[in-house]
Motif scaffolding. Structure first.
Motif, mmCIF file in Angstrom:
data_model
loop_
_atom_site.group_PDB
_atom_site.id
_atom_site.type_symbol
_atom_site.label_atom_id
_atom_site.label_comp_id
_atom_site.label_asym_id
_atom_site.label_seq_id
_atom_site.Cartn_x
_atom_site.Cartn_y
_atom_site.Cartn_z
ATOM 1 N N ASN A 16 16.875 51.098 -46.579
ATOM 2 C CA ASN A 16 18.127 51.868 -46.596
ATOM 3 C C ASN A 16 18.590 52.216 -45.188
ATOM 4 O O ASN A 16 19.776 52.485 -44.965
ATOM 5 C CB ASN A 16 17.957 53.152 -47.414
ATOM 6 N N GLN A 17 17.661 52.220 -44.228
ATOM 7 C CA GLN A 17 18.023 52.458 -42.828
ATOM 8 C C GLN A 17 18.454 51.177 -42.127
ATOM 9 O O GLN A 17 18.760 51.194 -40.931
ATOM 10 C CB GLN A 17 16.836 53.073 -42.077
ATOM 11 N N GLY A 18 18.478 50.067 -42.856
ATOM 12 C CA GLY A 18 18.967 48.822 -42.279
ATOM 13 C C GLY A 18 17.893 47.822 -41.893
ATOM 14 O O GLY A 18 18.201 46.741 -41.385
ATOM 15 N N TRP A 19 16.604 48.146 -42.120
ATOM 16 C CA TRP A 19 15.537 47.190 -41.835
ATOM 17 C C TRP A 19 15.593 46.046 -42.851
ATOM 18 O O TRP A 19 15.949 46.241 -44.011
ATOM 19 C CB TRP A 19 14.165 47.851 -41.942
ATOM 20 N N THR A 20 15.223 44.848 -42.417
ATOM 21 C CA THR A 20 15.130 43.740 -43.363
ATOM 22 C C THR A 20 13.877 43.910 -44.218
ATOM 23 O O THR A 20 12.904 44.565 -43.821
ATOM 24 C CB THR A 20 15.048 42.384 -42.640
ATOM 25 N N ARG A 21 13.890 43.303 -45.391
ATOM 26 C CA ARG A 21 12.721 43.351 -46.266
ATOM 27 C C ARG A 21 11.513 42.717 -45.587
ATOM 28 O O ARG A 21 10.387 43.178 -45.734
ATOM 29 C CB ARG A 21 13.021 42.627 -47.579
ATOM 30 N N GLU A 22 11.767 41.627 -44.846
ATOM 31 C CA GLU A 22 10.672 40.927 -44.187
ATOM 32 C C GLU A 22 9.993 41.813 -43.152
ATOM 33 O O GLU A 22 8.754 41.832 -43.031
ATOM 34 C CB GLU A 22 11.189 39.646 -43.518
ATOM 35 N N ALA A 23 10.801 42.581 -42.388
ATOM 36 C CA ALA A 23 10.236 43.463 -41.371
ATOM 37 C C ALA A 23 9.412 44.582 -42.004
ATOM 38 O O ALA A 23 8.313 44.911 -41.536
ATOM 39 C CB ALA A 23 11.347 44.046 -40.501
ATOM 40 N N VAL A 24 9.935 45.176 -43.074
ATOM 41 C CA VAL A 24 9.202 46.249 -43.748
ATOM 42 C C VAL A 24 7.889 45.720 -44.323
ATOM 43 O O VAL A 24 6.840 46.366 -44.217
ATOM 44 C CB VAL A 24 10.058 46.889 -44.860
ATOM 45 N N ALA A 25 7.932 44.522 -44.910
ATOM 46 C CA ALA A 25 6.703 43.935 -45.460
ATOM 47 C C ALA A 25 5.682 43.685 -44.358
ATOM 48 O O ALA A 25 4.476 43.920 -44.536
ATOM 49 C CB ALA A 25 7.031 42.632 -46.185
ATOM 50 N N GLY A 26 6.148 43.217 -43.189
ATOM 51 C CA GLY A 26 5.238 43.008 -42.065
ATOM 52 C C GLY A 26 4.564 44.285 -41.631
ATOM 53 O O GLY A 26 3.364 44.303 -41.307
ATOM 54 N N GLN A 32 -1.582 48.749 -44.402
ATOM 55 C CA GLN A 32 -2.674 48.659 -45.366
ATOM 56 C C GLN A 32 -4.023 48.563 -44.657
ATOM 57 O O GLN A 32 -5.010 49.163 -45.091
ATOM 58 C CB GLN A 32 -2.471 47.457 -46.293
ATOM 59 N N SER A 33 -4.085 47.817 -43.551
ATOM 60 C CA SER A 33 -5.337 47.702 -42.794
ATOM 61 C C SER A 33 -5.601 48.932 -41.940
ATOM 62 O O SER A 33 -6.747 49.320 -41.723
ATOM 63 C CB SER A 33 -5.300 46.457 -41.904
ATOM 64 N N GLU A 34 -4.529 49.557 -41.434
ATOM 65 C CA GLU A 34 -4.694 50.703 -40.539
ATOM 66 C C GLU A 34 -5.105 51.967 -41.292
ATOM 67 O O GLU A 34 -5.991 52.704 -40.853
ATOM 68 C CB GLU A 34 -3.392 50.964 -39.782
ATOM 69 N N ALA A 117 4.258 40.291 -39.601
ATOM 70 C CA ALA A 117 2.989 41.018 -39.608
ATOM 71 C C ALA A 117 2.181 40.660 -38.370
ATOM 72 O O ALA A 117 1.540 41.524 -37.748
ATOM 73 C CB ALA A 117 2.198 40.703 -40.871
ATOM 74 N N GLU A 118 2.209 39.380 -37.997
ATOM 75 C CA GLU A 118 1.493 38.922 -36.809
ATOM 76 C C GLU A 118 2.097 39.529 -35.539
ATOM 77 O O GLU A 118 1.389 39.969 -34.637
ATOM 78 C CB GLU A 118 1.553 37.391 -36.733
ATOM 79 N N ASN A 131 -6.782 39.080 -34.225
ATOM 80 C CA ASN A 131 -6.896 37.933 -35.144
ATOM 81 C C ASN A 131 -7.323 38.448 -36.515
ATOM 82 O O ASN A 131 -8.501 38.419 -36.879
ATOM 83 C CB ASN A 131 -7.899 36.921 -34.602
ATOM 84 N N GLN A 132 -6.364 38.931 -37.262
ATOM 85 C CA GLN A 132 -6.638 39.516 -38.584
ATOM 86 C C GLN A 132 -5.651 38.938 -39.603
ATOM 87 O O GLN A 132 -4.676 39.598 -39.974
ATOM 88 C CB GLN A 132 -6.533 41.037 -38.529
ATOM 89 N N PRO A 133 -5.873 37.724 -40.056
ATOM 90 C CA PRO A 133 -4.929 37.074 -40.982
ATOM 91 C C PRO A 133 -4.750 37.807 -42.303
ATOM 92 O O PRO A 133 -3.766 37.583 -43.005
ATOM 93 C CB PRO A 133 -5.549 35.690 -41.184
ATOM 94 N N ILE A 134 -5.692 38.709 -42.650
ATOM 95 C CA ILE A 134 -5.556 39.469 -43.895
ATOM 96 C C ILE A 134 -4.260 40.274 -43.897
ATOM 97 O O ILE A 134 -3.654 40.495 -44.951
ATOM 98 C CB ILE A 134 -6.771 40.407 -44.089
ATOM 99 N N ARG A 135 -3.802 40.686 -42.720
ATOM 100 C CA ARG A 135 -2.570 41.473 -42.652
ATOM 101 C C ARG A 135 -1.359 40.639 -43.056
ATOM 102 O O ARG A 135 -0.404 41.161 -43.638
ATOM 103 C CB ARG A 135 -2.389 42.052 -41.246
ATOM 104 N N GLN A 136 -1.398 39.362 -42.752
ATOM 105 C CA GLN A 136 -0.312 38.473 -43.170
ATOM 106 C C GLN A 136 -0.308 38.304 -44.684
ATOM 107 O O GLN A 136 0.750 38.316 -45.322
ATOM 108 C CB GLN A 136 -0.468 37.116 -42.476
#
Length: 443
Positions: A16-26, A32-34, A117-118, A131-136
């Protein structure tokens, strides 16, 4: 709140603040890891360790975020408060350091959730092992899950009506389309001309000379008067209801005086010392100014959260009672005339209380919690004023060094004031803003 519910709340707010869905998902893939997407999460679950990480993205040290939240009147454990910190970092170019991409560009990117995410782990989180591919994988999961949950967005704005007079909010920096909002426009009033189907709003200058589109979040109804925090007011005879909808049925409605503890847009938080002290929100158009607050001209320096002896303070927004009044009584309600005063700090105790004495009336003195005081303003700069930095200014409120070009000659616009801090806006670098102490600026 479950992890999914928290993730949904973050998704809804940031998109709603204008972020893309892809950016929020990243970002969610990293959260989730942090922190497990838990807002009130301390690093290694070592609760209260201010030197470790804290929050959804594990700000380190924890004070970096917590002090900022407290200074801005936010509940630091709250999910949306932490999202607002991310928005502040975007606006001020903080924390995210990429050789070719700004944080703002990251929020607008439509690269894959995996790619973003990367980018986020490498240029925002920056752990020892990036190097944490789980985040992707996690980013893709949140993208697919939350995108599927989306409901069609309402079209025109329901917050504003055509014909209303509005001005820009503190977070506003750009028009729809990315053009920066100039000094000329930032503090002026506009009229709502059209409610667009995509939720944006078309506003025009009061003389109808020109207009443009804005996001709903970037405007607010223009104040009807110049009443500010710490002023004294009375209610108009026409006032019938408080903001919460309750009828105004107090005795002596038009003769009783109130202290203004805070202002948000067209709303004022009023305080009365009757009945043991109470407060309520009202609209500014229902109030008449009785007297302006007495502003101290005496400089005070240092961290405003670390008040010491010999400094000048006023009562903070959360102050309602004296811890010890005149060395005689405890928990005495603070009177209106006592709010409207500047105090000398006579002593500070190890239990984080301070002994204060009024500059206007030396018979008014006692102990309060240090958290219930704030340093007295050193000047009267307010929204719409233009200021420059003093040569002696070295650091912004967030602790970053002031290393801009033309430090003492560049002009800034004051967007708002909270206590001793000013939110100043510059048109340089496509528009940016930051908080500075009032003692570090001049007219």
């Amino acid at each position: 709140m479950t992890q999914q519910q928290t993730a949904q709340q973050i998704w809804n707010y940031l998109t709603n603040q204008g972020w893309t869905r892809e950016a929020v998902a990243g970002v969610l893939g990293n959260m989730q890891s942090e922190s497990g997407i838990i807002a009130d999460r301390w690093e290694s679950d070592n609760i209260g360790n201010m030197t470790g990480g804290y929050g959804l993205v594990q700000w380190t040290p924890a004070t970096k975020y917590i002090h900022w939240a407290q200074q801005n009147g936010l509940v630091y454990q709250d999910v949306i408060s932490q999202c607002k910190r991310l928005e502040w970092e975007v606006a001020n170019g903080q924390q995210f350091y990429h050789p070719t991409m700004s944080f703002k560009q990251f929020t607008q990117s439509t690269q894959s959730p995996e790619a973003l995410a990367e980018i986020f782990i490498k240029f925002y989180e920056r752990p020892l092992d990036s190097n944490q591919p789980i985040r992707q994988t996690q980013a893709r999961y949140w993208y697919n899950t939350l995108k599927a949950n989306e409901k069609p967005k309402p079209t025109p704005s329901t917050e504003f009506k055509v014909g209303e007079i509005v001005t820009f909010t503190n977070i506003a920096t750009n028009w729809v389309g990315g053009t920066k909002i100039g000094f000329f426009s930032m503090v002026r009033n506009f009229r709502v001309n059209r409610l667009n189907d995509d939720g944006t709003i078309y506003i025009r200058m009061m003389d109808d000379s020109w207009g443009s589109n804005v996001y709903e979040r970037d405007i607010q109804r223009a104040p009807n008067n110049s009443i500010e925090r710490n002023d004294v007011v009375k209610l108009r005879p026409q006032a019938t209801h408080w903001v919460n909808g309750n009828a105004i049925n107090i005795d002596n409605k038009t003769t009783r005086t109130f202290h203004v503890k805070a202002r948000k847009g067209n709303q004022l938080l009023l305080y009365a010392d009757s009945a043991g002290g109470w407060e309520v929100w009202t609209y500014d158009w229902d109030c008449i100014l009785v007297s302006k607050f007495k502003v101290s001209k005496t400089p005070s320096y240092g961290n405003p959260n670390n008040i010491q002896a010999n400094e000048k303070v006023t009562f903070g927004q959360n102050a309602t009672k004296w811890k010890n009044y005149k060395g005689i009584s405890s928990n005495v309600t603070i009177k209106l005339n006592e709010y409207n005063s500047v105090y000398n700090v006579l002593q500070r105790n190890a239990d984080n209380t301070i002994r204060i004495q009024s500059q206007e009336d030396a018979t008014v003195h006692g102990w309060i919690k240090v958290s219930e005081a704030e340093k007295a303003p050193n000047n009267q700069f307010k929204r719409g004023d233009y200021v420059k930095l003093k040569a002696s200014a070295t650091h912004w409120v967030n602790g970053d060094a002031i290393n801009i070009d033309n430090k003492t000659t560049r002009s800034f616009l004051v967007k708002t004031r909270i206590g001793n801090t000013l939110l100043v806006y510059s048109e340089a670098a496509n528009g940016w803003q930051t908080w500075v102490y009032d003692w570090d600026v001049t007219k």
